[in-house]
Scaffold this active site. Structure first.
Site, PDB file in Angstrom:
ATOM      1  CG  ASP A 124    -109.530  33.838 -24.885  1.00 41.03           C
ATOM      2  OD1 ASP A 124    -109.640  33.468 -26.068  1.00 41.03           O
ATOM      3  OD2 ASP A 124    -110.394  33.623 -24.016  1.00 41.03           O
TER       4      ASP A 124
ATOM      5  CG  HIS B 240    -107.269  32.873 -32.692  1.00 37.91           C
ATOM      6  ND1 HIS B 240    -106.380  32.013 -33.273  1.00 37.91           N
ATOM      7  CD2 HIS B 240    -107.613  32.304 -31.507  1.00 37.91           C
ATOM      8  CE1 HIS B 240    -106.192  30.977 -32.471  1.00 37.91           C
ATOM      9  NE2 HIS B 240    -106.940  31.119 -31.401  1.00 37.91           N
TER      10      HIS B 240
END
Ligand code: GDP
Ligand code: IMO
Ligand code: MG
Length: 425
Positions: free
Chosen positions: A13, A41
């Protein structure tokens, strides 16, 4: 650009989707080389806000061919959902392909992920329950089914019979109902009809593209600290996010990979279990979570937060082969009068190390902190290096020293344009 991999340099992340979306404006190919729809994403651009799970983040550039590569595991249901959502937002998915060698995540892989996680009890990994581990385990056990298998009914049926014998044997140990072949065959017929035309052998196309030095981007999933070999095993995923796996997961000579860009937040976050040495459990951690909106893009779980971990980044720089670093989310630190960095770990015996200890030891280390003055200024409108406050520039240069890798860009917001080249013009 030639062939550049964009990889996570922390616990996932880091903003890979955002960086790939930015760089993909000049790319001819964007390729996912490992992982599956455990990825979340986030891309924010003129088309809207998207959380991509398996579709490569280059999909917004109509000139770019997007490939879900051989080293991935693909859930056709979630891929079809994503294609649908993109098309509804007016994004063309015509250039989206899946390597025939990519393995399929079946509904039974999700069931097994769930059952195995529950069975781990206190030792649970905190997986995304997307079936990633079971699908890769079947790949290694040679009872996986590949996307190309969808294209031959007889072959597929034989392969599925073999897989289901093993799956149903395991399900019975949990007292879970058996899965009939007919149910799975119905699914595969649907998938073949919906996406059979996207299943290709990309090798000839890529051979031409790489041979002609077209710009190719590889998009990594997760980060080095959750790499199957180099991460904090067993609190890892079942594939290799390190850039070195890129050529394996796509299928080209490794010497053709020219750059590996590591993406790292200006602090750290993690979801799931396992050691996280620079973790903050105080108010600063809550402020990071609130300002950074640190909630999982796939599962919605609150992310664990901490200061920047220089031991982890140095380790990622070496094992991940980083040639460049992009720092994201600098703006999240704008509110802090003081910012800390873990520069080393103190072991229980009092000694200090800058190397990555084994998982059982990592649980017990204490960070050695270095303190930096904050800048307490909004950086989200900065577009040139000189626009950043002096303390922010000094902070970035210190992260560069500690990691030993040049920092090339700093991102100051989630939108495509909110990015600053990390050098004076
Ligand atoms: P990935 O999995 O590595 O692509 O990262 P995620 O999308 O899971 O998480 C990154 C989050 O941070 C997303 O919500 C992005 O929109 C956001 N983001 C990315 N870069 C920046 C930045 O520079 N500043 C801020 N405030 N948010 C960012
Ligand atoms: P992106 O690509 C953050 C974590 C899970 C768990 C471990 C194993 O968006 O950075 P898995 O489902 O892969 O078997 O889970 O890895 N994890 C992620 N954490 N971002 C991700 O993806 C992740 N994908 C998996 O929380 O700790
Ligand atoms: Mg993510």
């Amino acid at each position: 650009m030639a062939v550049t991999a964009v990889v996570g340099a922390q616990w996932g992340d880091e903003g890979k989707g955002r960086v790939v979306d930015y760089l993909a404006q000049d790319a001819r190919w964007v390729i996912r080389y490992q992982g599956g729809d455990n990825a979340g994403h986030t891309v924010v651009n003129e088309h809207g806000t998207f959380r991509l799970h398996i579709v490569p983040s280059g999909i917004f550039n109509p000139e770019t061919r997007c490939l879900v590569g051989a080293g991935t595991v693909v859930n056709p249901d979630t891929l079809l959902e994503e294609i649908d959502a993109l098309q509804k937002a007016g994004v063309s998915t015509e250039n989206l392909y899946v390597d025939r060698r990519a393995h399929i995540i079946f509904p039974y892989h999700r069931i097994l992920d769930d059952l195995r996680e529950s069975a781990r009890g206190e030792g649970a990994i905190g997986t995304t329950k997307r079936g990633i581990g079971p699908a890769y385990a079947h790949k290694a056990a040679r009872i996986g089914i590949r996307m190309g298998d969808l294209l031959n009914e007889e072959w597929l049926k034989g392969r599925l019979e073999q897989a289901l014998t093993s799956v149903n044997r395991e399900l019975s140990t949990y007292g879970h109902p058996q899965i009939p072949l007919g149910e799975i065959m119905e699914k595969v017929h649907f998938w073949r009809k919906q996406m059979g035309h996207r299943v290709v052998d990309p090798v000839p196309m890529l051979k031409a593209a790489i041979g002609e030095e077209e710009p190719v981007l590889l998009e990594g999933q997760l980060g080095v600290m959750r790499d199957l070999d180099w991460g904090e095993y067993p609190f890892v995923t079942s594939s290799n996010p390190v850039g070195g796996y890129g050529p394996v997961g796509v299928g080209f000579p490794s010497w053709r990979l020219s750059e590996i860009w590591g993406v790292a937040k200006a602090y750290t976050t993690a979801v799931g279990a396992g050691p996280f040495p620079a973790e903050l459990t105080d108010e600063s951690g809550d402020i990071l979570r609130a300002r950074g909106n640190e909630y999982g893009a796939t599962t919605g779980r609150p992310r664990r937060t901490g200061w920047f971990d220089a031991v982890a980044i140095k380790y990622a720089a070496w094992t991940g082969g980083l040639t460049d670093i992009v720092i994201t989310k600098l703006d999240v630190l704008d509110a802090f009068p003081e910012i800390k960095v873990a520069v080393a770990y103190r072991l229980p015996d009092g000694s200090v190390t800058r190397e990555m200890p084994d998982t059982w030891m990592l649980e017990h280390v204490e960070p050695v902190w270095e303190s930096h003055p904050g800048w307490e200024t909004d950086t989200s409108d900065a577009r040139r290096w000189e626009d950043l406050p002096l303390n922010a520039r000094e902070y970035i240069r210190r992260l560069e020293d500690l990691s030993g890798v040049p920092i090339v860009y700093v991102s100051v917001g989630p939108e495509r344009g909110q990015i600053v080249p990390a050098r004076e013009r």
